[in-house]
Design an enzyme around this catalytic site. Structure first.
Site, PDB file in Angstrom:
ATOM      1  N   ASP A  51      -2.668  -0.057 -12.282  1.00 49.80           N
ATOM      2  CA  ASP A  51      -2.775  -0.837 -10.959  1.00 49.80           C
ATOM      3  C   ASP A  51      -2.263  -0.164  -9.489  1.00 49.80           C
ATOM      4  O   ASP A  51      -1.564   0.799  -9.701  1.00 49.80           O
ATOM      5  CB  ASP A  51      -1.988  -2.274 -10.905  1.00 49.80           C
ATOM      6  CG  ASP A  51      -2.483  -3.135 -12.051  1.00 49.80           C
ATOM      7  OD1 ASP A  51      -3.427  -2.788 -12.799  1.00 49.80           O
ATOM      8  OD2 ASP A  51      -2.346  -4.514 -11.837  1.00 49.80           O
ATOM      9  N   ASP A  52      -2.811  -0.716  -8.582  1.00 43.59           N
ATOM     10  CA  ASP A  52      -2.369  -0.224  -7.191  1.00 43.59           C
ATOM     11  C   ASP A  52      -2.993   0.896  -6.392  1.00 43.59           C
ATOM     12  O   ASP A  52      -2.392   1.492  -5.512  1.00 43.59           O
ATOM     13  CB  ASP A  52      -0.748  -0.312  -6.934  1.00 43.59           C
ATOM     14  CG  ASP A  52      -0.318  -1.646  -7.307  1.00 43.59           C
ATOM     15  OD1 ASP A  52      -1.066  -2.608  -7.371  1.00 43.59           O
ATOM     16  OD2 ASP A  52       1.049  -1.857  -7.385  1.00 43.59           O
ATOM     17  N   HIS A  61      -8.321  -5.248  -7.418  1.00 43.97           N
ATOM     18  CA  HIS A  61      -7.027  -5.535  -7.306  1.00 43.97           C
ATOM     19  C   HIS A  61      -6.520  -5.977  -5.689  1.00 43.97           C
ATOM     20  O   HIS A  61      -5.485  -6.063  -5.399  1.00 43.97           O
ATOM     21  CB  HIS A  61      -6.074  -4.543  -7.743  1.00 43.97           C
ATOM     22  CG  HIS A  61      -4.891  -4.866  -7.837  1.00 43.97           C
ATOM     23  ND1 HIS A  61      -4.402  -6.016  -8.718  1.00 43.97           N
ATOM     24  CD2 HIS A  61      -3.393  -4.088  -7.852  1.00 43.97           C
ATOM     25  CE1 HIS A  61      -2.879  -5.988  -8.880  1.00 43.97           C
ATOM     26  NE2 HIS A  61      -2.523  -4.985  -8.010  1.00 43.97           N
ATOM     27  N   HIS A 117      -3.288  -6.467  -1.327  1.00 46.36           N
ATOM     28  CA  HIS A 117      -2.091  -6.771  -2.112  1.00 46.36           C
ATOM     29  C   HIS A 117      -1.335  -7.749  -1.770  1.00 46.36           C
ATOM     30  O   HIS A 117      -0.120  -7.605  -1.794  1.00 46.36           O
ATOM     31  CB  HIS A 117      -1.328  -5.404  -2.434  1.00 46.36           C
ATOM     32  CG  HIS A 117      -0.725  -5.297  -3.898  1.00 46.36           C
ATOM     33  ND1 HIS A 117       0.665  -5.967  -4.077  1.00 46.36           N
ATOM     34  CD2 HIS A 117      -1.387  -4.871  -5.012  1.00 46.36           C
ATOM     35  CE1 HIS A 117       0.768  -5.866  -5.528  1.00 46.36           C
ATOM     36  NE2 HIS A 117      -0.344  -5.240  -6.080  1.00 46.36           N
ATOM     37  N   TYR A 147       0.889  -9.184  -8.533  1.00 45.21           N
ATOM     38  CA  TYR A 147       2.019  -9.704  -8.762  1.00 45.21           C
ATOM     39  C   TYR A 147       1.587 -10.803  -9.914  1.00 45.21           C
ATOM     40  O   TYR A 147       2.323 -11.572 -10.501  1.00 45.21           O
ATOM     41  CB  TYR A 147       2.412 -10.399  -7.767  1.00 45.21           C
ATOM     42  CG  TYR A 147       2.943  -9.703  -6.607  1.00 45.21           C
ATOM     43  CD1 TYR A 147       3.868  -8.575  -6.533  1.00 45.21           C
ATOM     44  CD2 TYR A 147       1.963  -9.876  -5.437  1.00 45.21           C
ATOM     45  CE1 TYR A 147       3.802  -7.787  -5.328  1.00 45.21           C
ATOM     46  CE2 TYR A 147       2.344  -9.043  -4.222  1.00 45.21           C
ATOM     47  CZ  TYR A 147       3.026  -7.852  -4.390  1.00 45.21           C
ATOM     48  OH  TYR A 147       3.285  -7.264  -3.462  1.00 45.21           O
ATOM     49  N   HIS A 164       1.337   1.074 -13.562  1.00 43.89           N
ATOM     50  CA  HIS A 164       1.026   1.492 -11.967  1.00 43.89           C
ATOM     51  C   HIS A 164       0.976   2.981 -11.824  1.00 43.89           C
ATOM     52  O   HIS A 164       2.219   3.679 -11.992  1.00 43.89           O
ATOM     53  CB  HIS A 164       2.075   0.821 -11.194  1.00 43.89           C
ATOM     54  CG  HIS A 164       2.064  -0.741 -11.419  1.00 43.89           C
ATOM     55  ND1 HIS A 164       2.973  -1.284 -12.439  1.00 43.89           N
ATOM     56  CD2 HIS A 164       1.613  -1.786 -10.574  1.00 43.89           C
ATOM     57  CE1 HIS A 164       2.975  -2.576 -12.162  1.00 43.89           C
ATOM     58  NE2 HIS A 164       2.124  -2.800 -10.975  1.00 43.89           N
TER      59      HIS A 164
HETATM   60 ZN   LIG Z   1      -0.730  -4.353  -8.073  1.00 43.35          ZN
END
Ligand SMILES: [Zn+2]
Length: 251
Positions: free
Chosen positions: A58-59, A109, A113, A150, A204
């Site tokens: 992720d991210d 995603h 965020h 989250y 991540h």
């Molecule tokens: Zn994230």
């Protein structure tokens, strides 16, 4: 006539043509009945005895770490799933293109965020649509799953997203808490210790420790007999790259 429950209904939908009550949003996804899901079209793991797991990152993309991770996956012939943040997709489109070109899956995603559970539907859809558009522009295809930042996404929002955009919410069954930066060996140990057939593993690729944990994690999973697949693969869907999509219909 007894109305089928939503789960059975979704499971029976082999094609959009069989699901006239679902709006014509792209892309079509039918959730099989053996998926661990609830009323809100949520996937946390796949119920299977096959030793398959999905690594998810992720991210990203991250300008330095994501290419390093891609090298590690390529050297091992492995595929993973990247849940990308929209405003980073437009910053590093070359990396996004590389992710897709090397056979990995890209998921949505959100754009920036945020804690989506605090936002209204219009704001939520704007976050998701902008990201889908950005990924589509670079790769030629939209993401087929969504992961909320989250994990903060109410059941109502998950239902709304599935109904309006046909995007299931993908969470995870293994969380190494790598964002706390516990060190590479701890990240690897937690992932290896938590993995079960059908697991979806959260991590991540914006943290050095996580990427440093990957050689040991990937080799450790292999030694334990696990095969890595993308989210689509372990769901039994066609490979993301091989899917053809209708144009996204907004509404
Ligand atoms: Zn994230």
């Amino acid at each position: 006539m007894k109305r089928p429950d939503r789960r059975a209904f979704l499971a029976a939908c082999g094609a959009m043509a069989l699901c006239p009550t679902l709006p014509q949003a792209a892309p079509m996804i039918a959730l099989p009945s053996d998926i661990v899901q609830n009323e809100a079209a949520t996937i946390m793991a796949v119920r299977t005895v096959s030793p398959v797991v999905a690594m998810t990152f992720d991210d990203g993309p991250h300008p330095r770490l994501t290419p390093l991770l891609l090298d590690m996956l390529k050297a091992r012939g492995l595929r993973a799933t990247f849940y990308l943040i929209g405003n980073r997709v437009v910053k590093w489109p070359d990396i996004v293109k590389r992710i897709a070109d090397e056979g990995h899956e890209i998921g949505n995603h959100s754009w920036s965020h945020p804690f989506l559970s605090k936002l209204g539907n219009d704001a939520v859809l704007s976050e998701i649509d902008r990201t889908t558009d950005a990924i589509y522009k670079v790769t030629g295809r939209p993401p087929v799953t969504f992961r909320p930042p989250y994990g903060a996404f109410t059941n109502k929002q998950r239902q709304m997203l599935y109904q309006k955009r046909n995007l299931p919410t993908v969470l995870w069954s293994v969380d190494p808490q790598d964002w706390r930066k516990p060190g590479a060996s701890t990240v690897a140990k937690r992932i290896l210790g938590g993995s079960r057939p059908g697991a979806i593993i959260l991590s991540h690729d914006i943290h050095t420790g996580t990427v440093n944990a990957m050689p040991g994690t990937l080799d450790g999973l292999h030694e334990r007999g696990y095969q890595l697949g993308t989210v689509s693969q372990i769901m039994g869907w066609p490979l993301w790259q091989s899917r053809s999509f209708r144009r996204v219909v907004k509404g």
